[in-house]
Enzyme design. Sequence first.
Site, PDB file in Angstrom:
ATOM      1  N   GLN A 246       0.884  -1.346   0.074  1.00  0.00           N
ATOM      2  CA  GLN A 246      -0.032   0.148  -0.178  1.00  0.00           C
ATOM      3  C   GLN A 246       1.081   1.277   0.040  1.00  0.00           C
ATOM      4  O   GLN A 246       0.450   2.004  -0.428  1.00  0.00           O
ATOM      5  CB  GLN A 246      -0.950   0.014   1.328  1.00  0.00           C
ATOM      6  CG  GLN A 246      -2.097  -1.109   1.037  1.00  0.00           C
ATOM      7  CD  GLN A 246      -2.694  -0.665  -0.235  1.00  0.00           C
ATOM      8  OE1 GLN A 246      -2.849  -1.439  -0.994  1.00  0.00           O
ATOM      9  NE2 GLN A 246      -3.618   0.293  -0.148  1.00  0.00           N
ATOM     10  N   HIS A 249       1.619   2.923  -3.396  1.00  0.00           N
ATOM     11  CA  HIS A 249       0.654   3.644  -4.266  1.00  0.00           C
ATOM     12  C   HIS A 249       0.900   4.845  -4.388  1.00  0.00           C
ATOM     13  O   HIS A 249       0.860   5.560  -5.639  1.00  0.00           O
ATOM     14  CB  HIS A 249      -0.932   3.347  -3.454  1.00  0.00           C
ATOM     15  CG  HIS A 249      -1.414   2.439  -3.895  1.00  0.00           C
ATOM     16  ND1 HIS A 249      -2.173   2.293  -5.208  1.00  0.00           N
ATOM     17  CD2 HIS A 249      -2.001   1.263  -3.247  1.00  0.00           C
ATOM     18  CE1 HIS A 249      -2.730   1.093  -5.419  1.00  0.00           C
ATOM     19  NE2 HIS A 249      -2.742   0.431  -4.141  1.00  0.00           N
ATOM     20  N   GLU A 313      -9.440   1.871   5.343  1.00  0.00           N
ATOM     21  CA  GLU A 313      -9.955   1.579   3.911  1.00  0.00           C
ATOM     22  C   GLU A 313      -9.827   0.281   3.652  1.00  0.00           C
ATOM     23  O   GLU A 313     -10.742  -0.808   3.480  1.00  0.00           O
ATOM     24  CB  GLU A 313      -9.148   2.166   2.846  1.00  0.00           C
ATOM     25  CG  GLU A 313      -9.522   1.769   1.588  1.00  0.00           C
ATOM     26  CD  GLU A 313      -8.543   2.369   0.483  1.00  0.00           C
ATOM     27  OE1 GLU A 313      -9.016   2.279  -0.777  1.00  0.00           O
ATOM     28  OE2 GLU A 313      -7.328   2.702   1.008  1.00  0.00           O
ATOM     29  N   HIS A 314      -8.351  -0.403   4.094  1.00  0.00           N
ATOM     30  CA  HIS A 314      -8.406  -1.964   4.203  1.00  0.00           C
ATOM     31  C   HIS A 314      -7.691  -2.220   5.304  1.00  0.00           C
ATOM     32  O   HIS A 314      -7.198  -1.712   5.933  1.00  0.00           O
ATOM     33  CB  HIS A 314      -7.077  -2.069   3.067  1.00  0.00           C
ATOM     34  CG  HIS A 314      -7.201  -1.676   1.612  1.00  0.00           C
ATOM     35  ND1 HIS A 314      -6.769  -0.619   1.327  1.00  0.00           N
ATOM     36  CD2 HIS A 314      -7.841  -2.157   0.567  1.00  0.00           C
ATOM     37  CE1 HIS A 314      -7.024  -0.293   0.076  1.00  0.00           C
ATOM     38  NE2 HIS A 314      -7.942  -1.446  -0.365  1.00  0.00           N
ATOM     39  N   ASP A 347      -7.531  -6.219  -4.197  1.00  0.00           N
ATOM     40  CA  ASP A 347      -7.111  -5.230  -5.365  1.00  0.00           C
ATOM     41  C   ASP A 347      -7.352  -5.758  -6.893  1.00  0.00           C
ATOM     42  O   ASP A 347      -7.719  -4.922  -7.691  1.00  0.00           O
ATOM     43  CB  ASP A 347      -5.647  -4.739  -5.101  1.00  0.00           C
ATOM     44  CG  ASP A 347      -5.554  -3.382  -4.416  1.00  0.00           C
ATOM     45  OD1 ASP A 347      -6.625  -3.003  -3.708  1.00  0.00           O
ATOM     46  OD2 ASP A 347      -4.387  -3.179  -3.932  1.00  0.00           O
ATOM     47  N   HIS A 406     -53.430  18.162   2.106  1.00  0.00           N
ATOM     48  CA  HIS A 406     -53.380  16.866   2.003  1.00  0.00           C
ATOM     49  C   HIS A 406     -54.720  16.027   2.609  1.00  0.00           C
ATOM     50  O   HIS A 406     -54.983  14.746   2.140  1.00  0.00           O
ATOM     51  CB  HIS A 406     -52.260  16.648   3.055  1.00  0.00           C
ATOM     52  CG  HIS A 406     -50.781  16.829   2.681  1.00  0.00           C
ATOM     53  ND1 HIS A 406     -50.483  17.925   2.175  1.00  0.00           N
ATOM     54  CD2 HIS A 406     -49.695  16.126   2.414  1.00  0.00           C
ATOM     55  CE1 HIS A 406     -49.140  18.081   1.719  1.00  0.00           C
ATOM     56  NE2 HIS A 406     -48.723  16.656   1.824  1.00  0.00           N
TER      57      HIS A 406
END
Length: 424
Positions: A246, A249, A313-314, A347, A406
């Site tokens: 990661q 990235h 996230e992960h 992924d 109504h």
Amino acid sequence: MEWERLLARPTRTVADIEATVDTIFNAVRKQGDAAIAAYTEQFDGVVLTDFVVSEKEIATASTLVSEALKSAIKLAKKNIESFHRAQRTPKVEVTTATGVQCWQEKRPIQKVGLYIPGGTAPLFSTILMLAIPATIAGCREIVLCTPPDKEGGVHPAILYTAQLCGITKVVKVGGIQAIAGLTFGTESIPGVYKIFGPGNQYVTVAKQLATKYRVAIDMPAGPSELLVMADDTADAAFVASDLLSQAEHGTDSQVILVTTSKTLLLAVEKEIQGQLPSLPRKAIAEQAIANSKLIFVSDDSKAVALINAYGPEHYILCVANEDYYLERTENAGSVFVGNYTPESAGDYASGTNHTLPTNGYAKQYSGVNLDSFMKSMTFQKISEEGIREIGPAIALMAEAEGLEAHKNAVTLRLDKLNQREENQ
């Protein structure tokens, strides 16, 4: 407050970036492709007069992708299709009262835009993650935007994967200008109803600001992040490799190890130093590691509380008592369980989606799934018997709220039914 400081993300605030995004949005809204061309030259360093990828470019790209990679992409496609097809839900029908029928059906979002990063890494895998559920959902128009390279082309694997997934509209535009194009529509980029896809912090803010113009987004998805929870049963080399996977990235990525074992923490630190030098993206990973943490906690309950406070996230879980952690996991985008479940599997090819909420948004958002490309619509049909059944309650409630029209919409119908009954 100590955890908040410890777990701070290395991201800039919306305010830091918003002025830039606003300037580009306004230019694209007023000038269309002319503004797109100017910003593409400024940010991507290439002059383009035609942004739409041609059929010839797509055909050529297919010849430049190895057969081995094509086979791998097809394997991933099969697994992702299987997992997302299984997410289809049937029509829901309920008779809530005598003569009152309610049902829910799902309809595809007609026009969607897919943003595929192509800067430091051409993320062709993201096409699978977005185009497959969009196609299964039945979206009518799917537009893919991805930044051009310095020669004005697009990575062959991106074009091959797009073609494999049935996408016919690929546009060579990236960054804020791509999101602006999908938001407003230009001569080359169709406007869409919802925008999907990850990106850097500028793309993330651009997506958030797109919502001001009645365009929906999948989620705030910015720089990638990973948290690993591990104890002495974890393999230190595996853990280090996951953290580095990661970290490579981007320089603004963040990876965190939480552990109840000081022995493991030291072993992972040593493994990171050993594995890092051989990585082609070493310089990027090193900067990301500088934003990252190795955290020792004294017991499992503190570890769980910290993880849920971070909302990764992960989330990789390699512990002896995995059920304890799984039962108490409240905030995470996607969870990877066991020593032989690397985050890389999600992924690419296990079948789950890798477009996930970052920056703590796992506390409020789900990752992309089939429903992300659909809308739930409710329907109802009420018979004469049904309006008699629930009409008086509706009229009473409307009157109590002071909404006489109504109430009249119900009482007029009830009066007509009563008159017909009296005349029979």
